[in-house]
Scaffold this active site. Structure first.
Site, PDB file in Angstrom:
ATOM      1  N   LYS A  52       5.792   1.285   3.636  1.00 60.73           N
ATOM      2  CA  LYS A  52       6.244   2.199   4.690  1.00 60.73           C
ATOM      3  C   LYS A  52       5.033   2.828   5.375  1.00 60.73           C
ATOM      4  O   LYS A  52       5.002   2.963   6.601  1.00 60.73           O
ATOM      5  CB  LYS A  52       7.188   3.266   4.101  1.00 60.73           C
ATOM      6  CG  LYS A  52       8.554   2.662   3.759  1.00 60.73           C
ATOM      7  CD  LYS A  52       9.449   3.535   2.898  1.00 60.73           C
ATOM      8  CE  LYS A  52      10.668   2.716   2.468  1.00 60.73           C
ATOM      9  NZ  LYS A  52      11.552   3.414   1.532  1.00 60.73           N
ATOM     10  N   GLN A  96      11.812   8.836  -1.482  1.00 63.20           N
ATOM     11  CA  GLN A  96      12.015   7.519  -2.081  1.00 63.20           C
ATOM     12  C   GLN A  96      12.938   7.634  -3.299  1.00 63.20           C
ATOM     13  O   GLN A  96      12.738   8.479  -4.168  1.00 63.20           O
ATOM     14  CB  GLN A  96      10.648   6.919  -2.480  1.00 63.20           C
ATOM     15  CG  GLN A  96      10.711   5.485  -2.971  1.00 63.20           C
ATOM     16  CD  GLN A  96      11.159   4.483  -1.916  1.00 63.20           C
ATOM     17  OE1 GLN A  96      10.935   4.668  -0.727  1.00 63.20           O
ATOM     18  NE2 GLN A  96      11.808   3.420  -2.347  1.00 63.20           N
ATOM     19  N   ASP A 119      16.460   8.076   6.834  1.00 61.80           N
ATOM     20  CA  ASP A 119      17.112   7.098   5.951  1.00 61.80           C
ATOM     21  C   ASP A 119      18.607   6.973   6.265  1.00 61.80           C
ATOM     22  O   ASP A 119      19.258   6.016   5.856  1.00 61.80           O
ATOM     23  CB  ASP A 119      16.972   7.552   4.488  1.00 61.80           C
ATOM     24  CG  ASP A 119      16.028   6.681   3.690  1.00 61.80           C
ATOM     25  OD1 ASP A 119      15.854   5.506   4.048  1.00 61.80           O
ATOM     26  OD2 ASP A 119      15.474   7.185   2.690  1.00 61.80           O
TER      27      ASP A 119
END
Ligand code: GUN
Length: 283
Positions: A52, A96, A119
């Site tokens: 990322k 995460q 997200d």
């Protein structure tokens, strides 16, 4: 033989387009910043977070990295999220997953400002998606839609079947296909006549988490097959999906490979969400 939908190429094109849009924003004095939080040192998560950061670099975004020890308390993590929510320089926040067992994942996701939820996991984002309001869409299903569009797969009026009903893939996938005017059926472990339903699909999206579960006997001649699964074949370094590729490609019209299909699209969509977040916050 089926045409291969090249996710590596499509995601590279998408990232190049985002890089251009980020550069144009920079010319107007607006920078894009993603904050990534990793708790603990799970090896797979460490690799994902690294990828990322690399994608941010490639597309010209800033990435801020918060690598916290395994023992971090829920309270400490929530405090950091509050600070990032309030920080005007931060456009997107990504925590995460999975988190260590002593931290309530649901509580953490709900703490992220929905306007920074790149997200698309916050219940507010899920709600916005389901009523067609602007908001962030979970990156993997958004990537599947992009693969379908860029491979010229007709969706309007098509019979689309989604196998799997997870919150981050199956459910948002079905809403996105509905938004494209497909007729959508969601199948899961309790579905009767799974094979018959799949065989009626013009577009078959498979996200069940079982290696090579779907073979040619589930696929209509000429259908488009999207494989969201990824597994390591036991005792080898090779990867496979939820679809038995060698069998399926003989019947399908178009198909995604594993690796190199859906996988690379997820990060490209994350970058797109970060760009959109910056645009929205600077309106
Ligand atoms: N862990 C595995 N996939 C993902 C993802 O897409 N987002 C986050 N935050 N964590 C993950």
């Amino acid at each position: 033989m089926a045409e291969i939908i090249d996710g590596k190429k499509i995601s590279a094109d998408l990232k190049d387009e985002i890089r251009d849009k980020v550069a144009a924003l920079k010319d107007k004095g607006i920078e894009v910043t993603l904050a990534v939080i990793l708790v603990g040192n799970d090896p797979a998560s460490t690799v994902y977070v690294g990828n990322k950061k690399k994608a941010c670099e490639y597309t010209g975004m800033n990435s801020r990295s918060y690598e916290l020890p395994e023992e971090t308390t829920e309270e400490e993590l929530l405090k950091l999220i509050d600070e990032l929510n309030a920080d005007k320089e931060v456009n997107g926040i990504l925590v995460q997953l999975p988190l260590p067992k002593h931290i309530d994942e649901d509580k953490v996701i709900r703490r992220i400002d929905p306007d920074k939820d790149v997200d698309g996991f916050h219940p507010e984002s899920v709600g916005r998606l389901s009523i067609g309001a602007p908001g962030f869409v979970s990156c993997t299903p958004a990537g599947v839609i992009e693969l379908l569009k860029r491979s010229n797969t007709p969706l309007d009026g098509a019979n689309a079947v989604v196998v799997g009903r997870s919150n981050i893939v199956g459910k948002p996938m079905s809403v996105l296909l509905l938004r494209e005017n497909a007729t959508v059926t969601i199948c899961h472990s309790h579905t009767k006549n799974l094979k018959e339903i799949c065989k009626n699909a013009d577009v078959l999206v498979v996200a069940i988490g079982q290696p090579k579960f779907i073979d040619c006997s589930y696929i209509k001649e000429g259908a488009t097959v999207i494989d969201v699964g990824i597994h390591r074949i036991e005792g080898t370094k090779k990867l496979c999906g939820d679809v038995d590729f060698e069998s399926a490609e003989k019947v399908a019209g178009k198909i995604t490979p594993v690796p190199g299909g859906v996988g690379p699209m997820t990060i490209a969509e994350l970058m797109n969400n970060c760009y959109e977040a910056a645009v929205m916050q600077n309106k």
